[in-house]
Design an enzyme around this catalytic site. Sequence first.
Site, PDB file in Angstrom:
ATOM      1  N   GLU A 177       0.828  -1.211   0.000  1.00 39.31           N
ATOM      2  CA  GLU A 177       0.000   0.000   0.000  1.00 39.31           C
ATOM      3  C   GLU A 177       0.858   1.256   0.000  1.00 39.31           C
ATOM      4  O   GLU A 177       1.269   1.734   1.062  1.00 39.31           O
ATOM      5  CB  GLU A 177      -0.924  -0.001   1.235  1.00 39.31           C
ATOM      6  CG  GLU A 177      -1.817   1.243   1.299  1.00 39.31           C
ATOM      7  CD  GLU A 177      -2.733   1.267   2.525  1.00 39.31           C
ATOM      8  OE1 GLU A 177      -2.604   0.389   3.400  1.00 39.31           O
ATOM      9  OE2 GLU A 177      -3.564   2.181   2.604  1.00 39.31           O
ATOM     10  N   LYS A 219      -2.481  -2.043  -3.172  1.00 39.45           N
ATOM     11  CA  LYS A 219      -3.540  -1.232  -2.546  1.00 39.45           C
ATOM     12  C   LYS A 219      -3.193   0.237  -2.738  1.00 39.45           C
ATOM     13  O   LYS A 219      -2.515   0.855  -1.904  1.00 39.45           O
ATOM     14  CB  LYS A 219      -3.654  -1.585  -1.051  1.00 39.45           C
ATOM     15  CG  LYS A 219      -4.661  -0.732  -0.293  1.00 39.45           C
ATOM     16  CD  LYS A 219      -5.044  -1.354   1.021  1.00 39.45           C
ATOM     17  CE  LYS A 219      -5.935  -0.419   1.826  1.00 39.45           C
ATOM     18  NZ  LYS A 219      -6.572  -1.079   2.958  1.00 39.45           N
TER      19      LYS A 219
HETATM   20  P1  13P Z   1      -9.026   4.016   4.352  1.00 36.16           P
HETATM   21  O1  13P Z   1      -9.908   3.313   3.342  1.00 36.16           O
HETATM   22  O2  13P Z   1      -9.778   4.634   5.468  1.00 36.16           O
HETATM   23  O3  13P Z   1      -8.022   4.902   3.688  1.00 36.16           O
HETATM   24  O4  13P Z   1      -8.190   2.869   5.068  1.00 36.16           O
HETATM   25  C1  13P Z   1      -7.578   1.907   4.304  1.00 36.16           C
HETATM   26  C2  13P Z   1      -6.360   1.448   4.960  1.00 36.16           C
HETATM   27  O5  13P Z   1      -6.182   0.287   5.190  1.00 36.16           O
HETATM   28  C3  13P Z   1      -5.320   2.441   5.304  1.00 36.16           C
HETATM   29  O6  13P Z   1      -4.125   1.790   5.581  1.00 36.16           O
END
Ligand code: 13P
Length: 351
Positions: A177, A219
Amino acid sequence: MDMQELTNTAKKMVAQDKGLLAMDESINTCNKRFAVLGISSAVESRRAYRELILTTPSLNAYISGVILSDETIRQEKLDGTSFMKLIDDAGIIAGIKVDNGTVAMPNHDGERITEGLDNLSERLQEYYAMGARFAKWRAVITIGEGMPTDACIESNTHALAIYAAFCQEAGLVPIVEPEVLMEGDHTLSQCKEATEKVLRSLFNQLYIHGVALEGLFLKPNMVVPGLNCKQQESIQEVAEATVNCFLNCVPAAVAGIVLLSGGQSSKLATGRLNAMNQKFGFKLPWPLSFSFGRALQDPAFEIWGGENIHVDAAQKALLFRAQRNWLANRGEYSAVEDIKHDLESNVTVSK
Ligand code: 13P
């Protein structure tokens, strides 16, 4: 590396158009959100809230996996059933956030680097033994004057790739991510440029470290204008910019792309995801799904407000958002239905 196990897990994570629910907020973040509603920051409040989420009836119809934090993976329902058993009984896959959060980068004001590689291999083995089958690591990238710098991008994508390699060795599917933050007054095209740069660096690092893309999820953020940017593009324009960015930078071999919501409102996040799948779904080489935290949880969290008597209503709101995003994965979501639902359940339309 057991490639078969990794690809089997990855397939289940995107089967039947289901998505992921991120409920891995750190203790600090969770307490900050609780404080806004005047909810106590005791460990019991966090446990009760996570029990509410995990006992939502039929959640498994739309959610294939949940991302937990180290605190939550060890917790139980009030009746003593472990959360991990609850998740397993529901046929949901447990995931675990394994980064240790971010710290300010030396020599790079305003930029951050994610920590957590120390003892990662042992921690992953423990989580695997507890039943986790996928993991998450989040890096944050800020857009601003002279930012993001190469130093910030490269150090974060390097750490993401090492983390991913450790995960695959331990039998867990890594979610990588790299979040380009929405805060700021940057334009959509600046966001696109930064996101592309980050993704190119990330996939180069994943290649260098021998990470198998078939057993990995990306992500990313959506490509959106900054929160304070005067020009806010339409849902269709955001969908088009986001999909084009991914088509340019994400290899076809990845198991899937699971978007974060990043602080967008629930409906906007669902609407944008829907537009991406509706207009471009047929030409995408990977499943394009969700791994939302706030966009799934927010309405339920506000209804709950720390009060037991609101648990049923909060669970209904969570299930509703999960179903809406499942529809968006199929390109079948209608914003009008959302508004009707709000009116029927007496919730303010602006929520
Ligand atoms: P949000 O969808 O609130 O951005 O959270 C996703 C997430 O896992 C952040 O690390």
